[in-house]
Write a protein that holds these residues in place. Sequence first.
Motif, PDB file in Angstrom:
ATOM      1  N   ARG A  47      -0.842  -4.658  -4.591  1.00 11.80           N
ATOM      2  CA  ARG A  47      -1.030  -4.095  -3.245  1.00 11.80           C
ATOM      3  C   ARG A  47      -1.427  -5.145  -2.215  1.00 11.80           C
ATOM      4  O   ARG A  47      -1.106  -5.003  -1.044  1.00 11.80           O
ATOM      5  CB  ARG A  47      -2.068  -2.976  -3.289  1.00 11.80           C
ATOM      6  CG  ARG A  47      -1.671  -1.845  -4.234  1.00 11.80           C
ATOM      7  CD  ARG A  47      -2.294  -0.533  -3.838  1.00 11.80           C
ATOM      8  NE  ARG A  47      -1.979   0.524  -4.784  1.00 11.80           N
ATOM      9  CZ  ARG A  47      -1.918   1.811  -4.479  1.00 11.80           C
ATOM     10  NH1 ARG A  47      -2.139   2.202  -3.235  1.00 11.80           N
ATOM     11  NH2 ARG A  47      -1.644   2.720  -5.395  1.00 11.80           N
ATOM     12  N   LYS A  48      -2.151  -6.140  -2.622  1.00 15.54           N
ATOM     13  CA  LYS A  48      -2.601  -7.188  -1.705  1.00 15.54           C
ATOM     14  C   LYS A  48      -2.270  -8.544  -2.300  1.00 15.54           C
ATOM     15  O   LYS A  48      -2.235  -8.710  -3.513  1.00 15.54           O
ATOM     16  CB  LYS A  48      -4.121  -7.101  -1.481  1.00 15.54           C
ATOM     17  CG  LYS A  48      -4.625  -5.753  -0.973  1.00 15.54           C
ATOM     18  CD  LYS A  48      -4.204  -5.499   0.467  1.00 15.54           C
ATOM     19  CE  LYS A  48      -4.807  -4.193   0.975  1.00 15.54           C
ATOM     20  NZ  LYS A  48      -4.331  -3.872   2.335  1.00 15.54           N
ATOM     21  N   VAL A  72       3.065  -8.492   2.569  1.00 16.45           N
ATOM     22  CA  VAL A  72       2.422  -8.934   1.336  1.00 16.45           C
ATOM     23  C   VAL A  72       3.298  -9.942   0.590  1.00 16.45           C
ATOM     24  O   VAL A  72       2.834 -11.019   0.203  1.00 16.45           O
ATOM     25  CB  VAL A  72       2.113  -7.727   0.415  1.00 16.45           C
ATOM     26  CG1 VAL A  72       1.472  -8.202  -0.895  1.00 16.45           C
ATOM     27  CG2 VAL A  72       1.201  -6.741   1.134  1.00 16.45           C
ATOM     28  N   ASP A 115       0.816  -1.221   0.000  1.00 19.68           N
ATOM     29  CA  ASP A 115       0.000   0.000   0.000  1.00 19.68           C
ATOM     30  C   ASP A 115       0.841   1.258   0.000  1.00 19.68           C
ATOM     31  O   ASP A 115       1.974   1.274   0.488  1.00 19.68           O
ATOM     32  CB  ASP A 115      -0.926   0.024   1.221  1.00 19.68           C
ATOM     33  CG  ASP A 115      -2.177  -0.803   1.021  1.00 19.68           C
ATOM     34  OD1 ASP A 115      -2.638  -0.911  -0.133  1.00 19.68           O
ATOM     35  OD2 ASP A 115      -2.687  -1.345   2.009  1.00 19.68           O
TER      36      ASP A 115
END
Length: 332
Positions: A31-32, A62, A10
């Motif tokens: 991002r994820k 992550v 993020d």
Amino acid sequence: MAPSALVVGDIYFEDAKWQALSPAVTLKEYRKGTRAEFISLLKSGIFDDVEAIFRSNESTTVTGPFSEEIISILPPTVKWLCHSGAGYDNIDVEACTQRGIQVSNTPNCNEGAVADLTIYLMIGALRRITAPNNALRAGKWRGHIVPGHDPKDKILGILGMGGIGKEVAKRAKAFGMKIIYNNRHPLPASIATSLSAHFVSFEELISTSDVISLHLALTPSTERILGAAEFEKMKTGVTIVNTARGDLIDEEAMIRALEKGKVWSLGLDVFDNEPRVDERFLGSERVVVCPHIGAATVETMAAMERLVIENIKSALFNGKLLTQVHEQISQS
């Protein structure tokens, strides 16, 4: 054709600045997800045109660390790895160097925030604040009070007198502490005088300090710099504060020193096996703990993210990083 950049994890405060790179830069995101998924995507070719990568210490949740395993399968187009964080021990810089990838970090952005937290942990540990805090939350008012210690006139030994160490010294001086330090090189005389800080050997620091605060980068030479032998040489009743990296200290040796009474108290923001924390730290009222939040302020995180974006812009359009890591600079 516009160059391509990838963000991993993020962006918390400066996402608008990241988005503003487009259309001059083609923006891609991961991002994820998980490490396994990220590795699979790297192998799939979806990121094959990426030239610069934005990552952070937080993004380790992550993808895990940017170890040789990941560095080895990055697209050959990747030339720049721009990291948000002063510390970057979760990046295999040597593997990056071998592949011709230049790495940047964000020095000087987090010094004040980490120094503030260091002082918080130091005062909390000296006052053994965990015990009365727990008692109050349990409805027992003060509980069994153990009087703490004032910082005034205590000898504060700072291991590592970089930017954060100097900021800690400034704050500790206001508390009337006597400041000694050990560093690879002594500070210039004018700076040392302004901080009222005196350079001493490592041996003298660990044997004479009332409080020892660690502000070293984690390297092969600093890993476990405080172990059983070092704890034996310390004053009985010493307080240890660590807001740098958990691996700088042999945790088992530190716990034994705490249990024996050699160590009066601990103030810890970092741990050996994060995010796992030894239950003996969590269960001791002589330990003040935080979950690695030294740089976790709005102002600091935003400043780090802005510097990462500036590094990416400079890399893609000027061919150089603004804050390349020192290992690579020294080799060039």
